[in-house]
Structure formats: C-alpha cells, structure tokens
Design a protein around this motif. Structure first.
Motif, PDB file in Angstrom:
ATOM      1  N   UNK A 108      -3.720   2.223  -2.820  1.00 36.39           N
ATOM      2  CA  UNK A 108      -3.444   3.590  -2.364  1.00 36.39           C
ATOM      3  C   UNK A 108      -4.359   3.909  -1.188  1.00 36.39           C
ATOM      4  N   UNK A 109      -3.800   4.480  -0.125  1.00 42.09           N
ATOM      5  CA  UNK A 109      -4.586   4.973   1.010  1.00 42.09           C
ATOM      6  C   UNK A 109      -4.051   6.359   1.352  1.00 42.09           C
ATOM      7  N   UNK A 110      -4.975   7.294   1.526  1.00 38.40           N
ATOM      8  CA  UNK A 110      -4.554   8.686   1.743  1.00 38.40           C
ATOM      9  C   UNK A 110      -5.101   9.226   3.063  1.00 38.40           C
ATOM     10  N   UNK A 111      -4.311  10.080   3.684  1.00 40.98           N
ATOM     11  CA  UNK A 111      -4.705  10.741   4.930  1.00 40.98           C
ATOM     12  C   UNK A 111      -4.528  12.255   4.791  1.00 40.98           C
ATOM     13  N   UNK A 112      -5.370  13.024   5.473  1.00 38.18           N
ATOM     14  CA  UNK A 112      -5.188  14.476   5.516  1.00 38.18           C
ATOM     15  C   UNK A 112      -4.139  14.845   6.571  1.00 38.18           C
TER      16      UNK A 112
ATOM     17  N   UNK B 245       0.840  -1.203   0.000  1.00 34.23           N
ATOM     18  CA  UNK B 245       0.000   0.000   0.000  1.00 34.23           C
ATOM     19  C   UNK B 245       0.875   1.253   0.000  1.00 34.23           C
ATOM     20  N   UNK B 246       0.552   2.135  -0.941  1.00 31.27           N
ATOM     21  CA  UNK B 246       1.165   3.462  -0.964  1.00 31.27           C
ATOM     22  C   UNK B 246       0.337   4.337  -0.042  1.00 31.27           C
TER      23      UNK B 246
ATOM     24  N   UNK C 143      -9.382   2.622   0.821  1.00 30.66           N
ATOM     25  CA  UNK C 143      -8.235   2.358  -0.052  1.00 30.66           C
ATOM     26  C   UNK C 143      -8.784   2.149  -1.443  1.00 30.66           C
ATOM     27  N   UNK C 144      -7.926   2.305  -2.415  1.00 32.75           N
ATOM     28  CA  UNK C 144      -8.340   1.922  -3.764  1.00 32.75           C
ATOM     29  C   UNK C 144      -7.199   1.197  -4.446  1.00 32.75           C
TER      30      UNK C 144
END
Ligand SMILES: [Zn+2]
Length: 182
Positions: A126-130, A47-48, A101-102
C-alpha cells in the motif's frame, strides 16, 4: 502427475532423453542422467496506490489480460527485494517515485504467457498520497485511472489475485486504517 508443462517439456535439457518423470507438480527428473529441475513459484509485487478515496488502476497493454485493469507492479527480479521491485515497476510504469509503502498481504496467482502457466505469489503493498501524483502510463500499461472506492468494478480486474487483493483492502483493511479516509 498431470501438469501442462509435462507436454511442453518433453526432453531433458541436459541429455535430450525423453525419460522424464514428474514426482510432484513442481519438479521433474530425468531417469537417464539424473537431471532435476524445480519449477518454483515466482515472486511478484503489486501496489495499491491510494489517494483521496481513490485507487489507481493501470490498463494492461499486453497479454495476458490485455485491456483489463491491473495494479502497478510486476515480477521481482533476481537479487531484488520486494520493495525495490515496487519502486522499479512504479517508476517504469507510471514515471513516479515511491518513498513510503507498507506490506499488506499476499495472494497466489497463475500467469499464462505464450502457452505456459507460471505460478506466482503476488505480494501486495500500500502507498498513499495526500495529493494525486502526476502519473504517466508507460511500459506494460496503456493507461492509468484513479477509481473511487465505490466505483471499483471487480470483474474488470484481470488477475484473480489482484481482484482478491482490492476486495480485501476495501472491505477489510481499509475501514481499519489509522486516520481513516485520506
Ligand atoms: Zn537427462
């Protein structure tokens, strides 16, 4: 057919015969009892993790690729989905939960462990955080580092599949993401 496993698997697991043939690089059969075994590609996930223009890299604690940069992830267990494997590995390695995630893309890899080379297919998410989550390296990781996009050193990333994944993400996928830079 040449394959390193030829030498490592010299006897039939069922009858002990040495009359093994390798009709393809991925399976062998025993001429004496008819035993056949396929050495299929293993599924793995990585996972990125993206936050504020940085990517999270782990530092590998074990061979293979000891001390090199890695993405969180690992092998998919039997009966598990790729998404479940991502959540489990990130929980084990970083102590945090992933909710959203995507899937991005996949790359093949070779994973050498104790003299045997395993073929894997690495599924990249891909998983993103603020805001950066409070990660704590554990399990297979000795450390966890947030690295700015422009500071990523590709030659420090241990596995070829993950080098290719990070490069593709930063050079091709990332500029086109909805909403741009977080
Ligand atoms: Zn046999």
């Amino acid at each position: 057919m040449t394959r390193e496993s030829d030498a490592l698997i010299s006897h039939c697991p069922q009858c002990g015969s040495q009359a093994l043939t390798w009709p393809s690089p991925k399976h062998f059969s025993c001429a004496d009892c008819g035993f056949v075994l396929y050495l299929n590609c293993a599924a793995a996930v990585a996972v990125i993790m993206e936050c504020q223009g940085k990517i999270l890299f782990g530092v590998r604690k074990h061979e293979p690729q000891l001390g090199m940069l890695d993405l969180p992830g690992g092998f998919v267990d039997q009966g598990e989905s790729a998404e479940e494997a991502v959540r489990r590995e990130v929980q084990e390695e970083l102590g945090i939960a992933i909710h959203d995630m995507r899937y991005l893309f996949s790359f093949p890899n070779k994973y050498r462990y104790r003299g045997i080379e395993y073929d894997t297919l690495d599924l990249i998410f891909l998983a993103r955080w603020d805001e950066p989550p409070a990660v704590k390296a554990a399990d297979d990781l000795a450390d966890a580092l947030w690295v700015s996009h422009d500071a990523v050193e590709y030659d420090k990333i241990g596995f070829g599949s993950l080098r290719r994944a990070v490069r593709r993400y930063l050079e091709i996928e990332y500029p086109g993401l909805e909403g741009g830079c977080p």
